[in-house]
Design a protein around this motif. Sequence first.
Motif, short mmCIF file in Angstrom:
data_model
loop_
_atom_site.label_atom_id
_atom_site.label_comp_id
_atom_site.label_asym_id
_atom_site.label_seq_id
_atom_site.Cartn_x
_atom_site.Cartn_y
_atom_site.Cartn_z
N GLY A 32 0.83 -1.10 -0.04
CA GLY A 32 -0.25 -0.02 0.08
C GLY A 32 0.83 1.12 -0.12
N LEU A 33 2.09 1.24 0.87
CA LEU A 33 2.70 2.53 0.85
C LEU A 33 3.60 2.86 -0.43
CD1 LEU A 33 4.19 1.57 4.48
CD2 LEU A 33 2.79 3.73 3.79
N ALA A 34 3.88 1.48 -0.95
CA ALA A 34 4.47 1.67 -2.49
C ALA A 34 3.56 2.25 -3.53
CB ALA A 34 5.12 0.31 -2.81
N ARG A 35 2.24 1.90 -3.37
CA ARG A 35 1.48 2.43 -4.42
C ARG A 35 1.11 3.91 -3.96
NH1 ARG A 35 -0.29 0.70 -9.12
NH2 ARG A 35 -0.49 -1.32 -8.41
N ILE A 36 1.09 4.25 -2.73
CA ILE A 36 0.91 5.88 -2.55
C ILE A 36 2.07 6.54 -2.78
CG2 ILE A 36 0.36 7.32 -0.61
CD1 ILE A 36 -0.89 4.97 1.01
N ALA A 37 3.25 6.24 -2.32
CA ALA A 37 4.50 6.91 -2.50
C ALA A 37 4.78 6.91 -4.02
CB ALA A 37 5.73 6.12 -1.98
N GLY A 38 4.61 5.98 -4.86
CA GLY A 38 4.93 5.95 -6.27
C GLY A 38 4.17 6.87 -7.14
N THR A 39 2.93 6.72 -6.72
CA THR A 39 1.88 7.54 -7.45
C THR A 39 2.00 8.92 -7.31
OG1 THR A 39 -0.05 5.80 -7.54
CG2 THR A 39 -0.61 7.99 -7.85
N VAL A 40 2.18 9.47 -5.83
CA VAL A 40 2.19 10.75 -5.31
C VAL A 40 3.74 11.39 -5.85
CG1 VAL A 40 2.64 12.57 -3.57
CG2 VAL A 40 0.92 10.58 -3.42
N GLY A 41 4.68 10.42 -5.83
CA GLY A 41 6.04 11.12 -6.24
C GLY A 41 5.94 11.26 -7.73
N HIS A 42 5.52 10.45 -8.67
CA HIS A 42 5.29 10.53 -10.01
C HIS A 42 4.49 12.07 -10.26
CE1 HIS A 42 4.92 9.64 -14.33
NE2 HIS A 42 3.48 10.23 -14.31
N PHE A 43 3.43 12.08 -9.63
CA PHE A 43 2.64 13.45 -9.60
C PHE A 43 3.40 14.57 -9.16
CE2 PHE A 43 -0.01 16.51 -7.31
CZ PHE A 43 -0.77 16.92 -8.48
N ALA A 44 4.41 14.63 -8.41
CA ALA A 44 5.13 15.58 -7.83
C ALA A 44 6.35 16.07 -8.74
CB ALA A 44 5.63 15.33 -6.62
N ALA A 45 6.60 14.72 -9.49
CA ALA A 45 7.67 14.98 -10.53
C ALA A 45 7.01 15.45 -11.90
CB ALA A 45 8.56 13.79 -10.81
N THR A 46 6.01 15.17 -12.26
CA THR A 46 5.51 15.65 -13.63
C THR A 46 4.12 16.28 -13.59
OG1 THR A 46 4.16 13.56 -13.74
CG2 THR A 46 6.55 13.12 -14.43
N GLN A 47 3.44 16.48 -12.27
CA GLN A 47 2.24 17.05 -12.50
C GLN A 47 1.15 16.12 -13.16
OE1 GLN A 47 4.78 19.70 -13.51
NE2 GLN A 47 5.19 19.01 -11.28
N GLU A 48 1.56 14.84 -13.34
CA GLU A 48 0.41 14.05 -13.89
C GLU A 48 0.16 13.03 -13.27
OE1 GLU A 48 -1.08 14.77 -16.93
OE2 GLU A 48 0.14 16.40 -17.48
N TYR A 49 -1.25 12.36 -13.22
CA TYR A 49 -1.62 11.34 -12.29
C TYR A 49 -1.70 10.01 -13.18
CZ TYR A 49 -5.07 8.62 -9.46
OH TYR A 49 -5.60 7.91 -8.64
N SER A 50 -0.81 9.01 -12.62
CA SER A 50 -0.83 7.65 -13.37
C SER A 50 -0.81 6.84 -11.99
CB SER A 50 0.46 7.61 -14.21
OG SER A 50 0.33 6.33 -14.74
N ARG A 51 -1.81 5.70 -12.14
CA ARG A 51 -1.78 4.65 -11.27
C ARG A 51 -1.03 3.42 -11.54
NH1 ARG A 51 -8.14 4.08 -10.52
NH2 ARG A 51 -7.97 4.79 -12.73
N TYR A 52 -0.25 3.45 -12.85
CA TYR A 52 0.51 2.56 -13.36
C TYR A 52 1.95 2.68 -13.17
CZ TYR A 52 -4.16 1.91 -15.58
OH TYR A 52 -5.25 1.75 -15.74
N PHE A 53 2.61 1.67 -12.23
CA PHE A 53 3.78 1.85 -12.03
C PHE A 53 4.87 1.91 -13.21
CE2 PHE A 53 3.20 -0.23 -7.51
CZ PHE A 53 3.16 1.03 -7.03
N ARG A 54 4.65 1.28 -14.13
CA ARG A 54 5.43 1.13 -15.50
C ARG A 54 5.46 2.58 -15.91
NH1 ARG A 54 4.32 -4.67 -18.30
NH2 ARG A 54 4.69 -5.75 -16.79
N SER A 55 4.64 3.51 -15.87
CA SER A 55 4.75 4.88 -16.57
C SER A 55 5.62 5.55 -15.62
CB SER A 55 3.42 5.12 -16.81
OG SER A 55 2.50 5.49 -15.53
#
Length: 274
Positions: A32-55
């Motif tokens: 759960g923490l990996a999903r939260i951290a990965g999604t928020v980290g990607h959002f902070a870095a790109t300002q885009e929302y993606s739930r898919y780790f590979r992207s």
Amino acid sequence: MDLEYTITIRFDGLDAEDHEIDLFTLGESLQGLARIAGTVGHFAATQEYSRYFRSHELKVLAKEPRENCFSIDVVFEFIRQHQILAGTFPAALTGLIAWLLHRATKKDTPGADLSAKLLETLRELAGQNAEQTARLHGIMERMVVDLRPSFKQAFAPVGVSCRTLTIITPQRSDTFDETDKASLLLPINDEITELQDWVVLITELDLERGTCKARLAADPDEKRINSIITDPLLKQHNNPYSLAMAAGEPLPVRAKAHIQDGSIKRLYISDVGI
């Protein structure tokens, strides 16, 4: 590796006091923490929302556990450099994760302060563009709903193998307990009250687990209420809870109540009242 940023996940109480934790719930929590951290980290870095780790633009890695109770460092490894990462990413990531966890659990905190910090962070990410800031705010609200299963996973060990979950960064530290977990797991028609004064009659007490059964002194004939005591005072010899139960006397406490269909299902006792 271009850049690395680390946050610490710490579990305290129960099994974690002996530097151990239930493996099944730990695995669930880390997912759960990996999903939260990965999604928020990607959002902070790109300002885009993606739930898919590979992207995602970063990897979320874990270092070896440490024995100060039970702690794990989560490392963000960036796949490629972004201009934002040099200065604003750590604070942005910290603030966004804190806001999401407090929002999802309805945790007691200066809400206006957290909301103001969120808006400030989103404005910075949006380059002070009002329309873009509004778009990012909408994405954050969507994350509260979409990531709910991951929030539930993150709290899996709390109340089972540990008493609290703490997210530690250089910028801030946020601790969540069984009351926060209960808020997260509540059905929509349930609620957790604000911290209130109660007077209870304790009839059973488990000092090791920090649980008890109690009746409201105003309704001594009513069904007993399963309760959880998070007050550190419970660990002391001749604490007020043990003494009150032994004497059969009412005890004023400060607690939140889990209300279900108008009835008190559980009390979360944080300290002794006046």
